[in-house]
Design an enzyme around this catalytic site. Structure first.
Site, mmCIF file in Angstrom:
data_model
loop_
_atom_site.group_PDB
_atom_site.id
_atom_site.type_symbol
_atom_site.label_atom_id
_atom_site.label_comp_id
_atom_site.label_asym_id
_atom_site.label_seq_id
_atom_site.Cartn_x
_atom_site.Cartn_y
_atom_site.Cartn_z
ATOM 1 N N ASP A 26 -9.154 -1.715 1.877
ATOM 2 C CA ASP A 26 -7.920 -0.962 1.659
ATOM 3 C C ASP A 26 -6.939 -1.691 0.750
ATOM 4 O O ASP A 26 -5.811 -1.240 0.556
ATOM 5 C CB ASP A 26 -7.244 -0.696 3.007
ATOM 6 C CG ASP A 26 -6.930 -1.977 3.773
ATOM 7 O OD1 ASP A 26 -7.834 -2.837 3.877
ATOM 8 O OD2 ASP A 26 -5.800 -2.137 4.261
ATOM 9 N N TYR A 146 -0.065 -7.845 13.304
ATOM 10 C CA TYR A 146 0.299 -9.190 12.894
ATOM 11 C C TYR A 146 1.780 -9.409 13.181
ATOM 12 O O TYR A 146 2.528 -8.454 13.413
ATOM 13 C CB TYR A 146 0.037 -9.390 11.397
ATOM 14 C CG TYR A 146 -1.358 -9.010 10.957
ATOM 15 C CD1 TYR A 146 -2.461 -9.759 11.358
ATOM 16 C CD2 TYR A 146 -1.579 -7.893 10.149
ATOM 17 C CE1 TYR A 146 -3.741 -9.401 10.961
ATOM 18 C CE2 TYR A 146 -2.854 -7.537 9.747
ATOM 19 C CZ TYR A 146 -3.930 -8.301 10.158
ATOM 20 O OH TYR A 146 -5.200 -7.939 9.768
ATOM 21 N N LYS A 177 -7.189 -5.816 15.959
ATOM 22 C CA LYS A 177 -7.518 -6.817 14.953
ATOM 23 C C LYS A 177 -6.320 -7.751 14.816
ATOM 24 O O LYS A 177 -5.201 -7.293 14.578
ATOM 25 C CB LYS A 177 -7.819 -6.146 13.618
ATOM 26 C CG LYS A 177 -7.936 -7.103 12.438
ATOM 27 C CD LYS A 177 -8.167 -6.348 11.141
ATOM 28 C CE LYS A 177 -8.156 -7.278 9.944
ATOM 29 N NZ LYS A 177 -8.442 -6.558 8.671
#
Length: 267
Positions: A26, A146, A177
């Site tokens: 991506d 994140y 993730k």
């Protein structure tokens, strides 16, 4: 579990090992057409030849990566986006929907959230809404979470990584993730606290292929469910053979030294 979701997850995860090799592609939106992603169909062909389980792309790349022959390859459509050219590069906005991903033939969808950014609340709301829609349709959801913002001193801090994983799980992701926090012990805590499968990110291109493989191996030993790594895979000089080695590690549970036998020239 919704039978549709279970079937789709088996297109992303190896049903025998319950692990996965996902390759995100991506980056074209975030940073432009970087090396390795100039010709999407060629990149996908190389990944499939090596045995990768799935690719992750934006909606417009689905047709460009579709090969119409050869082995199947799981398709994850990324729903959120932002660019490095923005004055707010950590902001990710939804650019498509679960329904559009279904029409494109997706096996799963993904959403990116940066905790600590000034717009964190909007990104969390987007994740929650996507999770509700994905659940209704039986569509697996991967949350990339994140910690990036003015109050984040170190996004690899184990406590922060664990917080990221937990946020994704708490808001309805089927897979999260996160960054690898640096050791098997610290990552084991992340996995334990998440309660859903956790895959590691690869981050910036690493200088050493051996270091990358060691990171994958230790994450698995700590209970991780595989990897979702882009540049350290598709920018490798021999993507297909690297993925073959990753298959030995991830799905055959081989130690790195055993996995690289016959592949020493790719290190």
């Amino acid at each position: 579990m919704h039978i549709g979701k279970a079937i789709r997850l088996e297109r992303i995860f190896n049903r025998n090992t319950m692990r996965t090799i996902i390759v995100p592609m991506d980056h074209g939106v975030t940073v432009g057409p970087i090396a390795g992603l100039e010709k999407m169909r060629d990149t996908v062909t190389n990944l499939v030849a090596g045995g990768a389980n799935a690719g992750l792309v934006h909606k417009g790349q689905v047709k460009l990566g579709h090969r119409m022959q050869g082995r199947d390859f799981g398709c994850i459509v990324h729903l959120s986006a932002g660019t490095c050219l923005s004055p707010f590069p950590n902001v990710k906005r939804l650019v498509t929907t679960v329904e559009e991903a279904i029409r494109l033939g997706a096996d799963a969808v993904s959403v990116h959230v940066n905790l600590g950014d000034e717009t964190e609340g909007q990104m969390l709301m987007d994740l929650g809404r996507v999770a509700a829609s994905a659940s209704e349709w039986g569509m697996p959801l991967l949350a990339m979470v994140y910690a990036r913002g003015p109050k984040v001193p170190d996004e690899f801090d184990p406590a922060i990584v664990a917080h990221c994983a937990r946020v994704g799980a708490e808001l309805g992701a089927d897979v999260v993730k996160v960054n690898y926090p640096g050791s098997a012990e610290s990552f084991a805590h992340v996995v334990e606290c998440a309660g859903v499968p956790v895959v590691i990110a690869g981050g910036a291109k690493m200088d050493s292929t051996r270091d990358f493989l060691d990171m994958v191996r230790t994450s698995l030993d700590a209970g991780g469910s595989g990897l979702s790594v882009g540049r350290n895979v598709f920018q490798h000089r021999d993507t297909t053979r690297l993925v073959e080695v990753l298959n030995r590690i991830v799905h055959e549970d081989a130690p790195v030294d055993e996995a690289i036998k016959g592949y020493e020239d790719i290190l």
